[in-house]
Write a protein that holds these residues in place. Sequence first.
Motif, PDB file in Angstrom:
ATOM      1  N   ARG A   1      -6.652  -1.346  15.873  1.00 54.49           N
ATOM      2  CA  ARG A   1      -7.895  -1.810  16.121  1.00 54.49           C
ATOM      3  C   ARG A   1      -7.112  -3.556  16.112  1.00 54.49           C
ATOM      4  O   ARG A   1      -8.127  -4.286  17.180  1.00 54.49           O
ATOM      5  CB  ARG A   1      -7.722  -1.498  14.805  1.00 54.49           C
ATOM      6  CG  ARG A   1      -9.572  -2.809  14.981  1.00 54.49           C
ATOM      7  CD  ARG A   1     -10.481  -2.950  13.356  1.00 54.49           C
ATOM      8  NE  ARG A   1      -9.939  -2.389  12.036  1.00 54.49           N
ATOM      9  CZ  ARG A   1      -9.594  -3.825  11.931  1.00 54.49           C
ATOM     10  NH1 ARG A   1      -9.776  -5.039  12.518  1.00 54.49           N
ATOM     11  NH2 ARG A   1      -8.570  -3.768  10.678  1.00 54.49           N
TER      12      ARG A   1
ATOM     13  N   ALA B   1       0.780  -1.343  -0.270  1.00 56.23           N
ATOM     14  CA  ALA B   1       0.055  -0.265   0.284  1.00 56.23           C
ATOM     15  C   ALA B   1       0.761   1.648  -0.418  1.00 56.23           C
ATOM     16  O   ALA B   1       0.488   2.097  -0.486  1.00 56.23           O
ATOM     17  CB  ALA B   1      -1.089  -0.270   0.888  1.00 56.23           C
TER      18      ALA B   1
ATOM     19  N   GLU C   1      -4.412   2.946  11.523  1.00 53.18           N
ATOM     20  CA  GLU C   1      -5.394   2.922  12.548  1.00 53.18           C
ATOM     21  C   GLU C   1      -5.435   1.377  12.417  1.00 53.18           C
ATOM     22  O   GLU C   1      -6.311   0.915  13.176  1.00 53.18           O
ATOM     23  CB  GLU C   1      -6.389   3.780  11.706  1.00 53.18           C
ATOM     24  CG  GLU C   1      -6.675   4.745  11.376  1.00 53.18           C
ATOM     25  CD  GLU C   1      -4.886   5.217  10.862  1.00 53.18           C
ATOM     26  OE1 GLU C   1      -4.863   4.891   9.741  1.00 53.18           O
ATOM     27  OE2 GLU C   1      -5.094   6.969  10.627  1.00 53.18           O
ATOM     28  N   ASP C   2      -5.501   0.152  11.298  1.00 48.37           N
ATOM     29  CA  ASP C   2      -5.598  -1.120  11.706  1.00 48.37           C
ATOM     30  C   ASP C   2      -4.794  -1.491  12.215  1.00 48.37           C
ATOM     31  O   ASP C   2      -5.242  -2.570  12.823  1.00 48.37           O
ATOM     32  CB  ASP C   2      -5.913  -1.622   9.941  1.00 48.37           C
ATOM     33  CG  ASP C   2      -6.809  -1.208   9.008  1.00 48.37           C
ATOM     34  OD1 ASP C   2      -7.590  -0.582   9.270  1.00 48.37           O
ATOM     35  OD2 ASP C   2      -6.708  -0.918   7.652  1.00 48.37           O
TER      36      ASP C   2
ATOM     37  N   GLY D   1       2.817  -3.508   9.184  1.00 42.99           N
ATOM     38  CA  GLY D   1       1.330  -3.219   8.703  1.00 42.99           C
ATOM     39  C   GLY D   1       0.069  -4.594  10.041  1.00 42.99           C
ATOM     40  O   GLY D   1       0.805  -4.899  10.338  1.00 42.99           O
ATOM     41  N   PRO D   2      -0.749  -3.805   9.200  1.00 43.14           N
ATOM     42  CA  PRO D   2      -1.736  -5.566  10.140  1.00 43.14           C
ATOM     43  C   PRO D   2      -1.865  -6.668  10.100  1.00 43.14           C
ATOM     44  O   PRO D   2      -1.570  -7.285  11.021  1.00 43.14           O
ATOM     45  CB  PRO D   2      -3.194  -4.456   8.586  1.00 43.14           C
ATOM     46  CG  PRO D   2      -2.816  -3.641   8.409  1.00 43.14           C
ATOM     47  CD  PRO D   2      -1.249  -3.555   8.331  1.00 43.14           C
TER      48      PRO D   2
ATOM     49  N   SER E   1       9.514  -0.835   7.818  1.00 48.12           N
ATOM     50  CA  SER E   1       7.700  -1.215   7.881  1.00 48.12           C
ATOM     51  C   SER E   1       7.170  -2.426   8.541  1.00 48.12           C
ATOM     52  O   SER E   1       7.830  -3.204   8.498  1.00 48.12           O
ATOM     53  CB  SER E   1       6.868  -1.045   6.175  1.00 48.12           C
ATOM     54  OG  SER E   1       7.512  -2.298   5.850  1.00 48.12           O
TER      55      SER E   1
ATOM     56  N   VAL F   1      -0.016   5.205  -0.287  1.00 45.44           N
ATOM     57  CA  VAL F   1      -0.100   6.074   0.106  1.00 45.44           C
ATOM     58  C   VAL F   1       0.700   7.564  -0.368  1.00 45.44           C
ATOM     59  O   VAL F   1       0.398   8.690   0.454  1.00 45.44           O
ATOM     60  CB  VAL F   1      -0.239   5.245   1.373  1.00 45.44           C
ATOM     61  CG1 VAL F   1       0.439   6.516   2.724  1.00 45.44           C
ATOM     62  CG2 VAL F   1      -0.231   4.314   1.948  1.00 45.44           C
TER      63      VAL F   1
ATOM     64  N   ALA G   1       1.905   1.811   6.496  1.00 49.37           N
ATOM     65  CA  ALA G   1       0.570   2.628   5.833  1.00 49.37           C
ATOM     66  C   ALA G   1      -0.439   2.639   6.454  1.00 49.37           C
ATOM     67  O   ALA G   1      -1.283   3.319   6.031  1.00 49.37           O
ATOM     68  CB  ALA G   1       0.536   1.994   4.554  1.00 49.37           C
ATOM     69  N   ASN G   2      -0.973   1.857   7.864  1.00 54.72           N
ATOM     70  CA  ASN G   2      -3.021   1.298   7.704  1.00 54.72           C
ATOM     71  C   ASN G   2      -2.540   1.898   9.567  1.00 54.72           C
ATOM     72  O   ASN G   2      -2.435   1.170  10.378  1.00 54.72           O
ATOM     73  CB  ASN G   2      -2.951   0.287   7.799  1.00 54.72           C
ATOM     74  CG  ASN G   2      -3.197   0.723   5.669  1.00 54.72           C
ATOM     75  OD1 ASN G   2      -3.567   0.932   5.336  1.00 54.72           O
ATOM     76  ND2 ASN G   2      -2.239  -0.917   5.251  1.00 54.72           N
TER      77      ASN G   2
ATOM     78  N   ILE H   1       2.999   8.424   7.316  1.00 54.18           N
ATOM     79  CA  ILE H   1       3.193   6.899   7.433  1.00 54.18           C
ATOM     80  C   ILE H   1       4.475   6.727   8.927  1.00 54.18           C
ATOM     81  O   ILE H   1       4.742   5.232   8.858  1.00 54.18           O
ATOM     82  CB  ILE H   1       3.776   6.500   6.667  1.00 54.18           C
ATOM     83  CG1 ILE H   1       5.218   7.038   5.606  1.00 54.18           C
ATOM     84  CG2 ILE H   1       3.348   6.345   5.547  1.00 54.18           C
ATOM     85  CD1 ILE H   1       6.040   6.354   4.057  1.00 54.18           C
TER      86      ILE H   1
END
Length: 290
Positions: free
Chosen positions: A276, A25, A272-273, A244-245, A242, A29, A269-270, A146
């Motif tokens: 969560r 992603a 918020e995810d 990520g989720p 990096s 972004v 990149a994510n 990011i």
Amino acid sequence: MTEAAVPSPSAPDPGTLGIICGGGAFPLVVAEAALKAGRKVFLLPIYGFAEAAAVERYPHEWIHIGAFGKLSAVLRRNNCRQVVFVGTVLRPSIAKLRVDWGSLKLLPRVLGMFRGGDDHLLTSVGRIFEEHGFELVGAHEIAPDILVPRGTLGAHQPSAKDLDDAHFGLEVIRALGKYDIGQGVVVGGRHVLAVEAAEGTDLMLERCRVLRANGRIKLRDKAGLLVKAPKPGQNRRLDLPSIGPRTIELAAEAGLAGVAVEAGGVIAANIEDIVRIADEKGLFVIGLDR
């Protein structure tokens, strides 16, 4: 009567931002951040890595790894003086390079680039771009959001032992960096359980899950953590570690308590995810000063 102020000269137009796109992603972004800032973008997705559906809505032209002649011609044709490298690209073998006429004169240098780690390879590639008049820009310079910030990102807090392990992991990465080895380790009880090498973070975490399942790693449930940080002296314009989720999901499957990264030195990149999923899985995520 006072003299009218002389207006300061406007900043030179940086031109279109060229984005050389690997997988994932991050290229999108960066493209969206540049567009939001009023920049034009032109994407150069790499065959075998970039995702076609993601790049099709932007001006773009596909390229092969090794085709520097075509790549530089496309950048110049589209007024791309500034270039960003971003996205997942697995280290290719020399035999897989698609060398074109523009690359042949660089072949002796290319062969030397592969004698070393990833940072040596990327820095050498970056130097070629700069010698040909392109300015390399870090993805985080275009899209600063990011960068993982300092502090705990979710609902779960690390314990004092977790924080001690996190700083121990940062020390390990710092010590290994001079050998151009990995950007991540898994530690628990000040014991190094895994070091990221050619397999990458995901497969390192999968290896930890298997080792834990067969009893080779003996820790209580929800113990140990993944630590990620840049190597000392790493060229941050070309490669930053990096998360990520999927990183959080694999850390949970490996039975870890959380993920600690160098604040401002790791990209996500994510976010918020990530937060969560970490909250759902009961893991902490924290950005620490080096």
